[in-house]
Design an enzyme around this catalytic site. Structure first.
Site, short mmCIF file in Angstrom:
data_model
loop_
_atom_site.label_atom_id
_atom_site.label_comp_id
_atom_site.label_asym_id
_atom_site.label_seq_id
_atom_site.Cartn_x
_atom_site.Cartn_y
_atom_site.Cartn_z
N ASP A 10 103.15 101.81 82.38
CA ASP A 10 102.45 101.05 81.34
C ASP A 10 102.94 101.41 79.95
O ASP A 10 103.03 100.56 79.07
CB ASP A 10 100.93 101.30 81.43
CG ASP A 10 100.34 100.61 82.64
OD1 ASP A 10 101.03 99.74 83.21
OD2 ASP A 10 99.21 100.95 83.02
N GLU A 42 113.39 82.89 112.16
CA GLU A 42 112.62 83.42 111.02
C GLU A 42 111.17 83.01 111.16
O GLU A 42 110.86 82.08 111.89
CB GLU A 42 113.14 82.81 109.70
CG GLU A 42 114.52 83.21 109.33
CD GLU A 42 115.13 82.29 108.28
OE1 GLU A 42 114.38 81.61 107.56
OE2 GLU A 42 116.37 82.26 108.21
N LYS A 49 107.88 81.12 109.89
CA LYS A 49 107.66 79.93 109.06
C LYS A 49 106.44 80.23 108.18
O LYS A 49 105.30 80.21 108.63
CB LYS A 49 107.41 78.71 109.96
CG LYS A 49 107.13 77.45 109.17
CD LYS A 49 107.30 76.23 110.06
CE LYS A 49 106.54 75.02 109.59
NZ LYS A 49 106.48 74.77 108.19
N ASP A 103 103.53 79.98 105.62
CA ASP A 103 102.63 78.88 105.29
C ASP A 103 102.27 78.99 103.81
O ASP A 103 101.22 79.49 103.44
CB ASP A 103 101.37 78.98 106.16
CG ASP A 103 100.61 77.67 106.17
OD1 ASP A 103 101.11 76.70 105.59
OD2 ASP A 103 99.52 77.64 106.75
N TYR A 133 114.41 82.01 101.64
CA TYR A 133 115.13 81.96 102.91
C TYR A 133 116.29 80.98 102.93
O TYR A 133 116.82 80.67 103.97
CB TYR A 133 114.15 81.59 104.04
CG TYR A 133 113.22 80.45 103.66
CD1 TYR A 133 113.70 79.18 103.43
CD2 TYR A 133 111.86 80.69 103.51
CE1 TYR A 133 112.86 78.15 103.06
CE2 TYR A 133 111.00 79.65 103.14
CZ TYR A 133 111.51 78.40 102.92
OH TYR A 133 110.68 77.38 102.55
N LYS A 184 106.06 74.93 115.68
CA LYS A 184 104.74 75.27 115.11
C LYS A 184 103.83 75.81 116.20
O LYS A 184 103.79 75.30 117.31
CB LYS A 184 104.11 74.04 114.45
CG LYS A 184 104.99 73.57 113.32
CD LYS A 184 104.40 73.07 112.06
CE LYS A 184 103.05 72.72 111.81
NZ LYS A 184 102.71 72.28 110.49
N CYS A 190 65.31 71.24 98.54
CA CYS A 190 65.80 72.60 98.71
C CYS A 190 64.98 73.33 99.78
O CYS A 190 63.74 73.35 99.69
CB CYS A 190 65.72 73.34 97.38
SG CYS A 190 66.17 75.07 97.54
N CYS A 198 62.89 76.18 97.83
CA CYS A 198 61.87 75.99 96.78
C CYS A 198 61.31 74.57 96.76
O CYS A 198 60.44 74.28 95.96
CB CYS A 198 62.44 76.37 95.42
SG CYS A 198 63.65 75.20 94.82
N CYS A 209 70.73 72.52 94.33
CA CYS A 209 69.34 72.61 93.90
C CYS A 209 69.35 72.90 92.40
O CYS A 209 69.88 73.92 91.97
CB CYS A 209 68.64 73.73 94.67
SG CYS A 209 67.08 74.18 93.90
N CYS A 253 64.25 79.04 91.79
CA CYS A 253 64.57 78.99 93.22
C CYS A 253 64.95 80.41 93.68
O CYS A 253 65.90 81.00 93.15
CB CYS A 253 65.71 78.00 93.42
SG CYS A 253 66.28 77.89 95.11
S1 IVH Z 1 114.23 76.33 105.93
C1 IVH Z 1 116.97 72.90 104.64
N1 IVH Z 1 112.89 78.49 106.57
O1 IVH Z 1 108.46 74.86 106.20
C2 IVH Z 1 116.07 73.91 105.21
N2 IVH Z 1 111.67 76.59 105.79
O2 IVH Z 1 108.11 72.43 107.86
C3 IVH Z 1 114.99 74.34 104.34
N3 IVH Z 1 109.24 76.98 105.55
O3 IVH Z 1 110.27 72.62 104.20
C4 IVH Z 1 113.83 74.92 105.02
N4 IVH Z 1 109.25 79.08 106.21
O4 IVH Z 1 108.85 74.53 103.04
C5 IVH Z 1 112.82 77.22 106.13
N5 IVH Z 1 111.81 80.50 107.10
C6 IVH Z 1 111.76 79.24 106.66
C7 IVH Z 1 110.53 78.64 106.29
C8 IVH Z 1 110.53 77.29 105.86
C9 IVH Z 1 108.50 78.09 105.78
C10 IVH Z 1 108.68 75.69 105.09
C11 IVH Z 1 109.60 74.93 104.15
C12 IVH Z 1 110.01 73.73 104.96
C13 IVH Z 1 108.83 73.55 105.87
C14 IVH Z 1 109.24 72.76 107.12
#
Ligand code: IVH
Length: 690
Positions: A47, A122, A124, A126, A233, A320, A414, A417, A432, A438
């Site tokens: 800091d 890899e 995926k 979210d 990625y 998925k 409510c 109350c 409410c 309340c």
């Molecule tokens: S590759 C051209 N790698 O999932 C390739 N996408 O449903 C670009 N996502 O559009 C995407 N993890 O927004 C890639 N390890 C991963 C990912 C990933 C999440 C998302 C991304 C993509 C969507 C596809």
């Protein structure tokens, strides 16, 4: 004259160099902390470096470096995000839920490539897709996906994300884009939602929505507080190094990006299946959401051979995970009233096993939700648990609906109350309006008032407040200050233990009463901005309260402000402004404020800390061990009285405040440097709270 110019040129050069050294040091420590998880400096020393740089930048704004780590704390306000065309379209991936389709993907790949194919698997993530542009090693632009062709420029906000390097290390290409996701951990998500519910803001449905909402905040200082994280990625650009995706990911890590949590090469689709199987289990213990696995062809030459469909690359696919889903019967609906009066319907369900837990209850969110799903009594509801932690209702099993079973009606009064409920145009919920009388709303307001970020009266916990409320001793927040020794001593309440736990008795003995009264007395020193937050005005959270306090300086000015005047305050819109005006037109609220003021609560900002509050006079404390109050509250006290906190002992430490079980190393070091070691009791004596 010439000489003067020369001198100022030299001085500028020196300052520039100092700023660069500080920036480099801070960037290095950020990397150690956020990327390598291996801090090599104390928070306090960190800091200090940052403060030094901030001070220099304030004095010489024209010299601020583009990779300055001060961008991390934010400060930019974006009214409208600029729409920018993507240099390369941001493509999405083909999705599948079936292993059969994965086999078909593999077959298709092998029909196009007549040599062995290696895949990279890899997670995926979210989150929210992002594209970052780096030029000469500096982050120059961050764009959201938008419609894939053009996205929003969220650069200032993205710069606050600690795991995104502002400046790269090593041998990086002069210009490239890197793509990935902005994510929010479960922990940050829950903290954020708790804070939002506290002030009557709707909670985010999931971490992805929260991350997306955060990226679009107008104030980057607020984004900085959300704790966003990133996973990158995909590299895109011209003349980039390496012809393999896997190796490019390794390069990203070398340049300073956070390495992906897992990347695995697979030389057959069977190995891909094994990876999926492993992560379908392990994902449940990840600290963030993933919704599947991404499979990519490793060789870039092969990727080119395979090519693209109209929308997606043909060389990658997203598998998925199926959210686990069951159908179970709705037994009844409870309507809960929260602190801000919002009524939340909650479904009581026939207990059912789902992804490792028994689900008995699930939220029906709000009025609109029941309407949209058209839920009837005794319906069988589909309950799902995906990457998320909380089970959610995703639909009605219409085939099982009993003929003639009536629709679930939303209550009109409510349940606590009896007041007629209100639905505002454009809002999904019903509430409410009887906020002053309340019971759950009053109780919620009382609990909020004493909470740590508000008046911080920790000698009064939830159970105690409930008892004071039920016994009629505290009917509103001002009544806390009318409590005295005689009406508290001897109070008792039995709280029945939930689910097999023993009953708990709260009883007010002398020590408890002393602590409560001392806590109330100490709260009189809580600054105006926190008092304002503690009042519990709808939509006035910590940050808004701070801004209001600074703008209006005292409660008179604030209570007399019109909607238009309130909207002059940075970031205050009509909704918040009318909520404030509405609060101050109610005579009961004005009476409460008057009583609080008479009790000595702060209703104006204190520019300078008064003599009494500056008892610690800049002295540096190291706090270690366990105390009768949480350690961070102890640190707040130190700052409140004008002292400073440090995490490590050095010759600059003035006192070691030693609690129980403190680390022997600290003790040894303090003794060696002959630093006074004081107890909690001695500390209270110092600040006059003993
Ligand atoms: S590759 C051209 N790698 O999932 C390739 N996408 O449903 C670009 N996502 O559009 C995407 N993890 O927004 C890639 N390890 C991963 C990912 C990933 C999440 C998302 C991304 C993509 C969507 C596809």
């Amino acid at each position: 004259m010439e000489n003067e110019l020369l001198n100022s040129g030299n001085a500028n050069q020196r300052i520039k160099e100092e700023m660069k050294t500080l920036s480099d040091q801070i960037n290095f420590h950020n990397y150690q902390y956020y990327i390598l998880d291996n801090p090599t400096i104390s928070d306090y020393d960190f800091d200090l470096l940052l403060e030094k740089l901030i001070a220099l930048e304030k004095q010489y704004p024209e010299l601020i470096l583009p990779d300055s780590p001060t961008h991390r704390v934010g400060g930019t306000v974006t009214k409208n995000f600029k729409t920018v065309k993507h240099r390369y379209p941001m493509l999405s991936l083909g999705n599948t839920y079936s292993t059969q389709e994965l086999t078909e993907f593999d077959t298709r790949i092998h029909s196009l490539v007549h040599e062995p194919v290696e895949y990279v698997c890899e997670l995926k993530y979210d989150g929210v897709a992002i594209s970052l542009l780096y030029e000469n090693g500096l982050l120059v632009q961050a764009l959201t996906r938008g419609d894939g062709l053009q996205g929003d420029d969220v650069t200032a906000n993205v710069k606050t994300i600690k795991s995104i390097p502002l400046k790269l290390q090593g041998q990086y290409p002069s210009r490239f884009e890197v793509r990935g996701e902005i994510i929010l951990s479960h922990q940050q998500f829950e903290t954020l939602n708790r804070e939002r519910e506290e002030i009557g803001e709707a909670a985010f449905a999931n971490p992805r929505n929260a991350a997306s909402g955060s990226l679009k905040l107008q104030e980057s200082t607020e984004v900085a507080k959300r704790g966003l994280d990133s996973r990158l990625y995909f590299l895109i650009g011209e003349n980039l190094p390496s012809q393999h995706h896997y190796d490019r990911l390794q390069l990203l890590a070398k340049w300073g990006f956070r390495p992906l949590d897992v990347i695995s090469k697979a030389s057959s689709i069977q190995e891909v299946f094994a990876f999926i199987k492993e992560w379908d289990i392990k994902r449940k213990s990840l600290p963030f959401d993933i919704d599947g696995i991404v499979i990519k062809v490793n060789s870039l030459t092969q990727q080119q051979q395979i090519g693209f469909t109209a929308k997606n690359p043909r060389w990658a696919i997203a598998y998925k995970f199926k959210a686990e889903r069951v159908s179970t019967q709705l037994l009844s609906v409870d309507f809960q009233v929260g602190r801000t009066g919002i009524v939340t319907p909650v479904a009581n369900l026939h207990p059912v096993q789902l992804s490792g837990t028994v689900v008995k209850r699930a939220t029906l969110n709000n009025y609109d939700f029941i309407e949209t799903y058209d839920i009837h009594q005794n319906d069988f509801l589909f309950v799902e648990k995906g990457g998320e932690i909380i089970p959610k209702i995703v639909g009605v099993d219409l085939e099982k609906r009993e003929t003639g079973s009536p629709k679930i009606g939303f209550i009109t009064q409510c349940p606590q109350c009896g007041t007629d409920l209100v639905k505002n145009e454009g809002e999904a919920g019903i509430y409410c309006p009887n906020e002053l009388h309340c019971p759950p709303q009053i109780k919620g307001k009382l609990e909020h008032f004493i909470s740590r970020k508000a008046m911080n009266i920790d000698s009064l916990g939830e159970g105690k407040v409930e008892m004071l409320f039920e016994k009629g001793l505290v009917k509103n927040i001002a009544d806390f200050y009318s409590l005295h020794y005689n009406n508290l001593l001897g109070l008792e309440k039995t709280i029945s233990g939930e689910e097999g736990k023993p009953d708990r008795i709260i009883s007010f003995k002398e020590k408890t009463v002393d602590n409560i009264l001392a806590g109330l007395k100490a709260s009189l020193k809580v600054p105006f901005e926190r008092v304002l937050f503690a009042l519990g005005i709808r939509f006035v959270g910590e940050t808004t309260a701070k801004k209001l306090a600074r703008h209006f300086a005292n409660i008179e000015a604030l209570s007399n402000a019109t909607i238009e005047e309130l909207m002059q305050v940075e970031d205050i819109g009509e909704r918040v402004a009318s909520s404030i005006v509405n609060y101050f037109i109610q005579p009961e609220n004005l009476e409460i404020i008057l009583k609080l003021r008479n009790a000595g609560v702060q209703f104006q900002i204190s520019e300078n800390i008064s003599q009494g509050e500056n008892k610690l006079n800049g002295k540096t404390f190291v706090v270690s061990g366990i105390f009768s109050i949480p350690r961070d509250v102890m640190k707040q006290k130190i700052e409140y009285y004008g002292g400073k906190n440090s995490t490590s002992i050095s010759k600059n430490t003035d006192f070691l405040l030693a609690g129980e079980n403190m680390g022997p190393e600290k003790l040894k070091k303090a003794e060696k440097l002959v630093i006074p070691i004081i107890s909690e009791h001695q500390f209270y004596a110092m600040i006059g709270e003993a």
